[in-house]
Design a protein around this motif. Structure first.
Motif, PDB file in Angstrom:
ATOM      1  N   THR A 171       0.858  -1.185   0.000  1.00  0.00           N
ATOM      2  CA  THR A 171       0.000   0.000   0.000  1.00  0.00           C
ATOM      3  C   THR A 171       0.894   1.234   0.000  1.00  0.00           C
ATOM      4  O   THR A 171       1.613   1.497   0.975  1.00  0.00           O
ATOM      5  N   LEU A 172       0.850   1.988  -1.099  1.00  0.00           N
ATOM      6  CA  LEU A 172       1.731   3.138  -1.269  1.00  0.00           C
ATOM      7  C   LEU A 172       1.099   4.428  -0.772  1.00  0.00           C
ATOM      8  O   LEU A 172       1.803   5.383  -0.439  1.00  0.00           O
ATOM      9  N   ALA A 173      -0.210   4.448  -0.766  1.00  0.00           N
ATOM     10  CA  ALA A 173      -0.990   5.579  -0.239  1.00  0.00           C
ATOM     11  C   ALA A 173      -2.419   5.068  -0.122  1.00  0.00           C
ATOM     12  O   ALA A 173      -2.730   3.956  -0.558  1.00  0.00           O
ATOM     13  N   GLU A 174      -3.279   5.879   0.444  1.00  0.00           N
ATOM     14  CA  GLU A 174      -4.666   5.432   0.551  1.00  0.00           C
ATOM     15  C   GLU A 174      -5.250   5.222  -0.846  1.00  0.00           C
ATOM     16  O   GLU A 174      -5.215   6.125  -1.689  1.00  0.00           O
ATOM     17  N   GLY A 175      -5.728   3.985  -1.117  1.00  0.00           N
ATOM     18  CA  GLY A 175      -6.303   3.666  -2.415  1.00  0.00           C
ATOM     19  C   GLY A 175      -5.281   3.328  -3.483  1.00  0.00           C
ATOM     20  O   GLY A 175      -5.655   3.136  -4.644  1.00  0.00           O
ATOM     21  N   ALA A 176      -3.987   3.267  -3.120  1.00  0.00           N
ATOM     22  CA  ALA A 176      -2.926   2.969  -4.095  1.00  0.00           C
ATOM     23  C   ALA A 176      -2.223   1.672  -3.696  1.00  0.00           C
ATOM     24  O   ALA A 176      -1.486   1.652  -2.704  1.00  0.00           O
ATOM     25  N   GLU A 177      -2.476   0.616  -4.457  1.00  0.00           N
ATOM     26  CA  GLU A 177      -1.938  -0.702  -4.109  1.00  0.00           C
ATOM     27  C   GLU A 177      -1.253  -1.352  -5.307  1.00  0.00           C
ATOM     28  O   GLU A 177      -1.702  -1.226  -6.446  1.00  0.00           O
ATOM     29  N   VAL A 178      -0.157  -2.064  -5.007  1.00  0.00           N
ATOM     30  CA  VAL A 178       0.475  -2.948  -5.975  1.00  0.00           C
ATOM     31  C   VAL A 178       0.463  -4.348  -5.371  1.00  0.00           C
ATOM     32  O   VAL A 178       1.012  -4.576  -4.288  1.00  0.00           O
ATOM     33  N   VAL A 179      -0.191  -5.264  -6.076  1.00  0.00           N
ATOM     34  CA  VAL A 179      -0.323  -6.639  -5.610  1.00  0.00           C
ATOM     35  C   VAL A 179       0.730  -7.495  -6.311  1.00  0.00           C
ATOM     36  O   VAL A 179       0.891  -7.417  -7.530  1.00  0.00           O
ATOM     37  N   GLN A 180       1.455  -8.285  -5.547  1.00  0.00           N
ATOM     38  CA  GLN A 180       2.449  -9.216  -6.105  1.00  0.00           C
ATOM     39  C   GLN A 180       1.879 -10.630  -6.025  1.00  0.00           C
ATOM     40  O   GLN A 180       1.498 -11.087  -4.948  1.00  0.00           O
ATOM     41  N   ARG A 181       1.817 -11.291  -7.186  1.00  0.00           N
ATOM     42  CA  ARG A 181       1.390 -12.694  -7.160  1.00  0.00           C
ATOM     43  C   ARG A 181       2.313 -13.515  -8.060  1.00  0.00           C
ATOM     44  O   ARG A 181       2.998 -12.983  -8.923  1.00  0.00           O
ATOM     45  N   TRP A 182       2.325 -14.811  -7.841  1.00  0.00           N
ATOM     46  CA  TRP A 182       3.165 -15.740  -8.594  1.00  0.00           C
ATOM     47  C   TRP A 182       2.268 -16.729  -9.324  1.00  0.00           C
ATOM     48  O   TRP A 182       1.503 -17.467  -8.704  1.00  0.00           O
ATOM     49  N   GLN A 183       2.369 -16.747 -10.641  1.00  0.00           N
ATOM     50  CA  GLN A 183       1.519 -17.597 -11.466  1.00  0.00           C
ATOM     51  C   GLN A 183       2.340 -18.701 -12.145  1.00  0.00           C
ATOM     52  O   GLN A 183       3.387 -18.415 -12.729  1.00  0.00           O
ATOM     53  N   PRO A 184       1.878 -19.943 -12.088  1.00  0.00           N
ATOM     54  CA  PRO A 184       2.591 -21.012 -12.794  1.00  0.00           C
ATOM     55  C   PRO A 184       2.417 -20.894 -14.301  1.00  0.00           C
ATOM     56  O   PRO A 184       1.411 -20.368 -14.780  1.00  0.00           O
ATOM     57  N   VAL A 185       3.418 -21.366 -15.043  1.00  0.00           N
ATOM     58  CA  VAL A 185       3.243 -21.463 -16.488  1.00  0.00           C
ATOM     59  C   VAL A 185       2.222 -22.557 -16.769  1.00  0.00           C
ATOM     60  O   VAL A 185       1.935 -23.407 -15.919  1.00  0.00           O
ATOM     61  N   GLY A 186       1.667 -22.538 -17.974  1.00  0.00           N
ATOM     62  CA  GLY A 186       0.588 -23.467 -18.275  1.00  0.00           C
ATOM     63  C   GLY A 186       1.033 -24.880 -18.596  1.00  0.00           C
ATOM     64  O   GLY A 186       0.363 -25.854 -18.252  1.00  0.00           O
ATOM     65  N   ARG A 187       2.202 -24.997 -19.277  1.00  0.00           N
ATOM     66  CA  ARG A 187       2.610 -26.320 -19.762  1.00  0.00           C
ATOM     67  C   ARG A 187       4.134 -26.386 -19.816  1.00  0.00           C
ATOM     68  O   ARG A 187       4.805 -25.424 -20.231  1.00  0.00           O
ATOM     69  N   VAL A 188       4.692 -27.532 -19.393  1.00  0.00           N
ATOM     70  CA  VAL A 188       6.143 -27.688 -19.406  1.00  0.00           C
ATOM     71  C   VAL A 188       6.538 -28.997 -20.082  1.00  0.00           C
ATOM     72  O   VAL A 188       5.788 -29.981 -20.091  1.00  0.00           O
ATOM     73  N   GLY A 189       7.747 -28.978 -20.649  1.00  0.00           N
ATOM     74  CA  GLY A 189       8.344 -30.174 -21.227  1.00  0.00           C
ATOM     75  C   GLY A 189       9.596 -30.515 -20.444  1.00  0.00           C
ATOM     76  O   GLY A 189      10.484 -29.680 -20.271  1.00  0.00           O
ATOM     77  N   LEU A 190       9.669 -31.726 -19.950  1.00  0.00           N
ATOM     78  CA  LEU A 190      10.761 -32.147 -19.078  1.00  0.00           C
ATOM     79  C   LEU A 190      11.606 -33.196 -19.790  1.00  0.00           C
ATOM     80  O   LEU A 190      11.084 -34.241 -20.213  1.00  0.00           O
TER      81      LEU A 190
END
Length: 435
Positions: free
Chosen positions: A109-128
């Motif tokens: 929260t940088l100020a009232e009403g000012a937010e930066v949300v950090q999230r981590w998303q997996p990739v959809g498909r992998v080749g191993l």
């Protein structure tokens, strides 16, 4: 058997150390043209190209490239009981260690009403990619699959070279390990062609392209990963395995010799390096190596590796110099076998995985430590990490501002936009406040 590098009574900078470090001359760029041709062949001819490449490089033409789910199930049922028990334990340990690698999301929260949300998303498909050739690597199935599953990847495909002794199918122990992890998409394909197939897809196999490719392989696999990087993500260009042991006079020379041999067993290009300030330890290890190496099943391969340019015993004045050499090298596996390994650890900057003390050999990490054994080689540990759940995650920032929060920075945005000669940026903000 091993040549020596004497750095005593010398003072070398990091750049000077890098210039004298013993390494195998393996450059993926040297295989780039051949790898590109194999990838292009797969892109143009699909399954037929993969069949032809298997016949050419693996000595067998598979009946089918994609392994049927019933064959995976059969292989799982046929797994040796002791091997299955060991794999189950490895899966549990790697899963628990991988779960600790998931970064926590958060809101700033940088100020009232000012937010930066950090999230981590997996990739959809992998080749191993699971290599096959001089050895069979069900452990690599575990090390590749488990972090991807922990990260939340929804679609996982495995590629492994066809085996001549199994009529062109993937090795049954590899299939059994895949089945144990619930993976039913496995392809009998290897080398650069397999990497190309995973990156671009093969319509006539219903093989969809992946987002990330991970796993070790030979120089052609490394070259292919370099070529497709950018179209897909990769973990690293993993090359021949490396072990560097920092040891002092307190180390058991027999155990040090055995650990050097354990990695030399992988490949003639494997690197085994002992860095020590004890000439007595160095002499004892040199004396033990020929006898111990001759007893191994891969004695010829071990002998070639230990006597080659990439393996050496490095003599230094003290542990400070040993640490400096190790940091310049950036080993895949670093063992610290000293009287006070924790003190040495404090000054280590670069290593793929670090094993502390006599009871933490690299072999433990290869199978059951819980850590991952897919690690950067060739000095890559200086700027990259081993495989983990984070390999399959992408950080995303979500910006959420209220009208009043945007108004508070409106003038600053306009000022910066004008300074950069991009006035429409500022106008886009100002348009939200017509008064």
């Amino acid at each position: 058997m091993m040549h020596s590098v004497d750095l005593r009574a010398t003072s070398s900078s990091k750049a000077e150390l890098a210039a004298i470090i013993p390494r195998a001359t393996v450059d993926p760029a040297s295989a780039g043209a051949a790898a590109a041709a194999l990838i292009d062949d797969v892109r143009s001819r699909g399954e037929l190209a993969l069949l032809d490449q298997a016949e050419r490089f693996d000595g067998v033409r598979p009946t089918r490239i994609r392994i049927h789910a019933r064959d995976i199930g059969f292989a799982l049922g046929q797994l040796d009981r002791a091997v299955r028990t060991a794999l189950e334990e490895a899966i549990d340990r790697v899963r628990r260690a991988s779960e600790a690698q998931i970064p926590a999301g958060g809101i700033t929260t940088l100020a009232e009403g000012a937010e930066v949300v950090q999230r981590w998303q997996p990739v959809g498909r992998v080749g191993l990619y699971v290599p096959g050739g001089k050895a069979v690597y069900p452990s690599s199935v575990v090390m590749n699959v488990v972090p991807a599953q922990v990260a939340g990847v929804g679609s996982i495909a495995i590629a492994s070279p066809p085996q001549r002794q199994f009529d062109g199918s993937v090795h049954p122990v590899i299939l059994g390990a895949a089945g144990l992890l619930g993976i039913d998409e496995v392809y009998a394909m290897g080398g650069a062609g397999a990497i190309g197939a995973l990156a671009y897809g093969v319509p006539d196999l219903s093989l969809d392209p992946v987002d990330v490719i991970t796993g070790p392989g030979n120089v052609f696999v490394a070259a292919a990963k370099r070529l497709v990087h950018g179209r897909v993500g990769i973990d690293s260009e993993a090359g021949p395995t490396e072990i560097l042991i920092i040891a002092d006079a307190s180390a058991d020379p027999r155990l040090v010799a055995m650990d050097l041999i354990s990695q030399a067993e992988h490949d003639e290009l494997a690197a085994a390096i002992l860095v020590t300030d004890s000439t007595e330890l160095a002499d004892a290890v040199v004396a033990l190596l020929p006898e111990l190496a001759a007893r191994t099943a891969a004695a010829e391969r071990v002998a070639v590796s230990l006597s080659a340019e990439q393996s050496a015993i490095v003599l230094v004045d003290d542990l400070t110099a040993a640490i400096a050499f190790s940091n310049a090298y950036g080993p895949e596996h670093l063992e610290i076998v000293t009287e006070s390994p924790e003190r040495v650890l404090d000054s280590i900057e670069s290593a793929g995985a670090i094993f502390l003390g006599a009871n933490s050999p690299v072999s433990l990490g290869d199978y059951l430590a819980g850590s991952n054994h897919v690690l950067p080689t060739g000095g890559g540990a200086r700027f990259s990490s081993g495989l983990g759940a984070y390999t399959f995650l992408r950080p995303q920032q979500i910006i959420r501002y209220s009208e009043s929060a945007l108004a508070a920075v409106r003038d600053d945005i306009v000022a910066l936009a004008d300074a950069e000669g991009l006035p429409a940026h500022g106008e886009a903000v100002a348009a939200r406040f017509p008064d």
